[in-house]
Each structure stands twice: as C-alpha cells, then as structure tokens.
Motif scaffolding. Structure first.
Motif, PDB file in Angstrom:
ATOM      1  N   ILE A   1       0.864  -1.173   0.000  1.00 17.76           N
ATOM      2  CA  ILE A   1       0.000   0.000   0.000  1.00 17.76           C
ATOM      3  C   ILE A   1       0.902   1.224   0.000  1.00 17.76           C
ATOM      4  CG2 ILE A   1      -1.744   1.312   1.270  1.00 17.76           C
ATOM      5  CD1 ILE A   1      -2.562  -1.373   2.592  1.00 17.76           C
ATOM      6  N   THR A   2       0.622   2.145  -0.896  1.00 17.15           N
ATOM      7  CA  THR A   2       1.412   3.375  -0.981  1.00 17.15           C
ATOM      8  C   THR A   2       0.474   4.566  -0.982  1.00 17.15           C
ATOM      9  OG1 THR A   2       3.114   2.235  -2.275  1.00 17.15           O
ATOM     10  CG2 THR A   2       3.128   4.635  -2.338  1.00 17.15           C
ATOM     11  N   HIS A   3       0.782   5.524  -0.126  1.00 12.81           N
ATOM     12  CA  HIS A   3       0.056   6.793  -0.094  1.00 12.81           C
ATOM     13  C   HIS A   3       0.947   7.841  -0.759  1.00 12.81           C
ATOM     14  CE1 HIS A   3      -3.135   5.536   2.647  1.00 12.81           C
ATOM     15  NE2 HIS A   3      -2.214   4.901   3.339  1.00 12.81           N
ATOM     16  N   THR A   4       0.334   8.759  -1.473  1.00 14.17           N
ATOM     17  CA  THR A   4       1.068   9.862  -2.078  1.00 14.17           C
ATOM     18  C   THR A   4       0.693  11.142  -1.356  1.00 14.17           C
ATOM     19  OG1 THR A   4       1.062   8.744  -4.214  1.00 14.17           O
ATOM     20  CG2 THR A   4       1.537  11.105  -4.224  1.00 14.17           C
ATOM     21  N   ILE A   5       1.714  11.884  -0.927  1.00 11.73           N
ATOM     22  CA  ILE A   5       1.508  13.132  -0.197  1.00 11.73           C
ATOM     23  C   ILE A   5       2.192  14.249  -0.964  1.00 11.73           C
ATOM     24  CG2 ILE A   5       1.967  14.367   1.958  1.00 11.73           C
ATOM     25  CD1 ILE A   5       2.324  10.840   2.395  1.00 11.73           C
ATOM     26  N   CYS A   6       1.427  15.266  -1.306  1.00 10.58           N
ATOM     27  CA  CYS A   6       1.981  16.413  -2.025  1.00 10.58           C
ATOM     28  C   CYS A   6       2.212  17.543  -1.031  1.00 10.58           C
ATOM     29  CB  CYS A   6       1.031  16.871  -3.121  1.00 10.58           C
ATOM     30  SG  CYS A   6       0.763  15.615  -4.369  1.00 10.58           S
ATOM     31  N   SER A   7       3.452  18.010  -0.966  1.00 11.95           N
ATOM     32  CA  SER A   7       3.772  19.135  -0.100  1.00 11.95           C
ATOM     33  C   SER A   7       3.935  20.375  -0.961  1.00 11.95           C
ATOM     34  CB  SER A   7       5.044  18.855   0.698  1.00 11.95           C
ATOM     35  OG  SER A   7       6.180  18.976  -0.118  1.00 11.95           O
ATOM     36  N   VAL A   8       4.296  21.466  -0.316  1.00 11.95           N
ATOM     37  CA  VAL A   8       4.470  22.730  -1.023  1.00 11.95           C
ATOM     38  C   VAL A   8       5.517  22.591  -2.127  1.00 11.95           C
ATOM     39  CG1 VAL A   8       5.166  25.134  -0.749  1.00 11.95           C
ATOM     40  CG2 VAL A   8       3.780  24.036   1.004  1.00 11.95           C
ATOM     41  N   ASN A   9       6.623  21.931  -1.821  1.00 11.69           N
ATOM     42  CA  ASN A   9       7.739  21.859  -2.772  1.00 11.69           C
ATOM     43  C   ASN A   9       8.003  20.465  -3.341  1.00 11.69           C
ATOM     44  OD1 ASN A   9       8.430  24.626  -2.373  1.00 11.69           O
ATOM     45  ND2 ASN A   9       9.393  24.051  -0.452  1.00 11.69           N
ATOM     46  N   ASN A  10       7.445  19.430  -2.731  1.00 11.45           N
ATOM     47  CA  ASN A  10       7.779  18.068  -3.125  1.00 11.45           C
ATOM     48  C   ASN A  10       6.568  17.146  -3.067  1.00 11.45           C
ATOM     49  OD1 ASN A  10      10.794  18.239  -3.347  1.00 11.45           O
ATOM     50  ND2 ASN A  10      10.574  18.897  -1.228  1.00 11.45           N
ATOM     51  N   THR A  11       6.736  15.989  -3.687  1.00 15.04           N
ATOM     52  CA  THR A  11       5.744  14.934  -3.604  1.00 15.04           C
ATOM     53  C   THR A  11       6.430  13.718  -2.994  1.00 15.04           C
ATOM     54  OG1 THR A  11       4.623  15.770  -5.560  1.00 15.04           O
ATOM     55  CG2 THR A  11       4.128  13.514  -4.928  1.00 15.04           C
ATOM     56  N   PHE A  12       5.747  13.093  -2.036  1.00 11.40           N
ATOM     57  CA  PHE A  12       6.306  11.955  -1.322  1.00 11.40           C
ATOM     58  C   PHE A  12       5.419  10.740  -1.496  1.00 11.40           C
ATOM     59  CE2 PHE A  12       7.571  15.768   0.941  1.00 11.40           C
ATOM     60  CZ  PHE A  12       8.917  15.564   1.158  1.00 11.40           C
ATOM     61  N   SER A  13       6.044   9.556  -1.472  1.00 10.97           N
ATOM     62  CA  SER A  13       5.275   8.326  -1.383  1.00 10.97           C
ATOM     63  C   SER A  13       5.549   7.747   0.005  1.00 10.97           C
ATOM     64  CB  SER A  13       5.667   7.333  -2.472  1.00 10.97           C
ATOM     65  OG  SER A  13       7.006   6.910  -2.325  1.00 10.97           O
ATOM     66  N   LEU A  14       4.518   7.194   0.608  1.00 10.44           N
ATOM     67  CA  LEU A  14       4.620   6.636   1.949  1.00 10.44           C
ATOM     68  C   LEU A  14       4.156   5.189   1.910  1.00 10.44           C
ATOM     69  CD1 LEU A  14       4.910   6.944   5.080  1.00 10.44           C
ATOM     70  CD2 LEU A  14       2.481   7.567   5.067  1.00 10.44           C
ATOM     71  N   SER A  15       4.960   4.314   2.472  1.00  7.92           N
ATOM     72  CA  SER A  15       4.603   2.896   2.541  1.00  7.92           C
ATOM     73  C   SER A  15       5.213   2.308   3.812  1.00  7.92           C
ATOM     74  CB  SER A  15       5.110   2.149   1.309  1.00  7.92           C
ATOM     75  OG  SER A  15       6.520   2.255   1.217  1.00  7.92           O
ATOM     76  N   TYR A  16       4.876   1.046   4.065  1.00 10.88           N
ATOM     77  CA  TYR A  16       5.467   0.338   5.199  1.00 10.88           C
ATOM     78  C   TYR A  16       6.246  -0.850   4.662  1.00 10.88           C
ATOM     79  CZ  TYR A  16       6.201  -2.046   9.594  1.00 10.88           C
ATOM     80  OH  TYR A  16       6.799  -2.639  10.668  1.00 10.88           O
ATOM     81  N   SER A  17       7.487  -0.986   5.114  1.00 12.41           N
ATOM     82  CA  SER A  17       8.331  -2.104   4.712  1.00 12.41           C
ATOM     83  C   SER A  17       8.370  -3.137   5.842  1.00 12.41           C
ATOM     84  CB  SER A  17       9.754  -1.623   4.415  1.00 12.41           C
ATOM     85  OG  SER A  17      10.616  -2.729   4.234  1.00 12.41           O
ATOM     86  N   LYS A  18       7.762  -4.280   5.587  1.00  6.69           N
ATOM     87  CA  LYS A  18       7.778  -5.357   6.582  1.00  6.69           C
ATOM     88  C   LYS A  18       9.212  -5.845   6.791  1.00  6.69           C
ATOM     89  CE  LYS A  18       5.819  -9.892   7.568  1.00  6.69           C
ATOM     90  NZ  LYS A  18       4.950 -10.964   7.068  1.00  6.69           N
ATOM     91  N   GLU A  19       9.968  -5.906   5.711  1.00  8.04           N
ATOM     92  CA  GLU A  19      11.360  -6.364   5.776  1.00  8.04           C
ATOM     93  C   GLU A  19      12.200  -5.494   6.708  1.00  8.04           C
ATOM     94  OE1 GLU A  19      14.910  -5.989   2.661  1.00  8.04           O
ATOM     95  OE2 GLU A  19      13.343  -7.374   2.009  1.00  8.04           O
ATOM     96  N   ARG A  20      12.041  -4.181   6.582  1.00  7.22           N
ATOM     97  CA  ARG A  20      12.811  -3.237   7.416  1.00  7.22           C
ATOM     98  C   ARG A  20      12.088  -2.895   8.722  1.00  7.22           C
ATOM     99  NH1 ARG A  20      14.333  -0.402   2.219  1.00  7.22           N
ATOM    100  NH2 ARG A  20      16.508  -1.000   1.965  1.00  7.22           N
ATOM    101  N   GLN A  21      10.831  -3.287   8.811  1.00  6.80           N
ATOM    102  CA  GLN A  21       9.969  -2.929   9.931  1.00  6.80           C
ATOM    103  C   GLN A  21      10.019  -1.421  10.177  1.00  6.80           C
ATOM    104  OE1 GLN A  21      10.769  -5.472  13.297  1.00  6.80           O
ATOM    105  NE2 GLN A  21       9.736  -7.176  12.312  1.00  6.80           N
ATOM    106  N   ALA A  22       9.779  -0.698   9.063  1.00  6.28           N
ATOM    107  CA  ALA A  22       9.841   0.761   9.118  1.00  6.28           C
ATOM    108  C   ALA A  22       8.919   1.357   8.065  1.00  6.28           C
ATOM    109  CB  ALA A  22      11.266   1.236   8.868  1.00  6.28           C
ATOM    110  N   PHE A  23       8.431   2.551   8.382  1.00  8.62           N
ATOM    111  CA  PHE A  23       7.710   3.329   7.385  1.00  8.62           C
ATOM    112  C   PHE A  23       8.757   3.960   6.488  1.00  8.62           C
ATOM    113  CE2 PHE A  23       4.924   3.232  11.068  1.00  8.62           C
ATOM    114  CZ  PHE A  23       3.719   2.870  10.484  1.00  8.62           C
TER     115      PHE A  23
END
Length: 81
Positions: free
Chosen positions: A21-43
């Motif tokens: 699952i990936t969320h896309t977040i648009c900021s003032v200057n950039n666009t980010f994708s957000l996901s969770y990595s089970k392998e790294r156990q990190a967002f």
C-alpha cells in the motif's frame, strides 16, 4: 488532516504489512510516497523528485513529520489568498 487521522492511516499500513500500500503526499515543494516495509519494519517516505528515502521506525516521529508536511500546504494556501 489531524494527527489522530494520520496515526490511524499509519496503523492501517501496519495492519496490512503483507500488502503493498502506498500513499502519495503532495507538499508545497515536493511529492512523497509513503509505505510500510515489513522487511525493514519501518515506514518509508520517498521524495519522488529526488529519490531520497527516509525510514521511520517510530510512529510518533513519522506522524509528526506527515502532520508538518500537510499543514505546510494549508499555511501556503492561506497565505496565497
């Protein structure tokens, strides 16, 4: 978006850690994708323009980061009116 809604969204990513699952977040200057990595156990938050990836293991840290990104957009919009 409130900090509570952001934490709910992050908790959902944790619940579905076996899915991509990936969320896309648009900021003032950039666009980010957000996901969770089970392998790294990190967002993982990736800056789509630069390709830089930041890993967050603490839900409080990533929540605050996302809250600041989202609210920066609101402040920019209000200043332009």
């Amino acid at each position: 978006m409130t900090i509570i809604k952001i934490k709910d969204m992050l908790e959902t990513l944790l619940q579905y850690e076996d899915s991509e699952i990936t969320h896309t977040i648009c900021s003032v200057n950039n666009t980010f994708s957000l996901s969770y990595s089970k392998e790294r156990q990190a967002f993982q938050m990736k800056n789509i323009e630069t390709g830089n990836i930041e890993n967050y293991t603490d839900i409080e840290d990533i929540s605050l980061t996302l809250y600041n990104i989202i609210n920066a957009n609101k402040k920019k919009s209000l200043n332009n009116k």
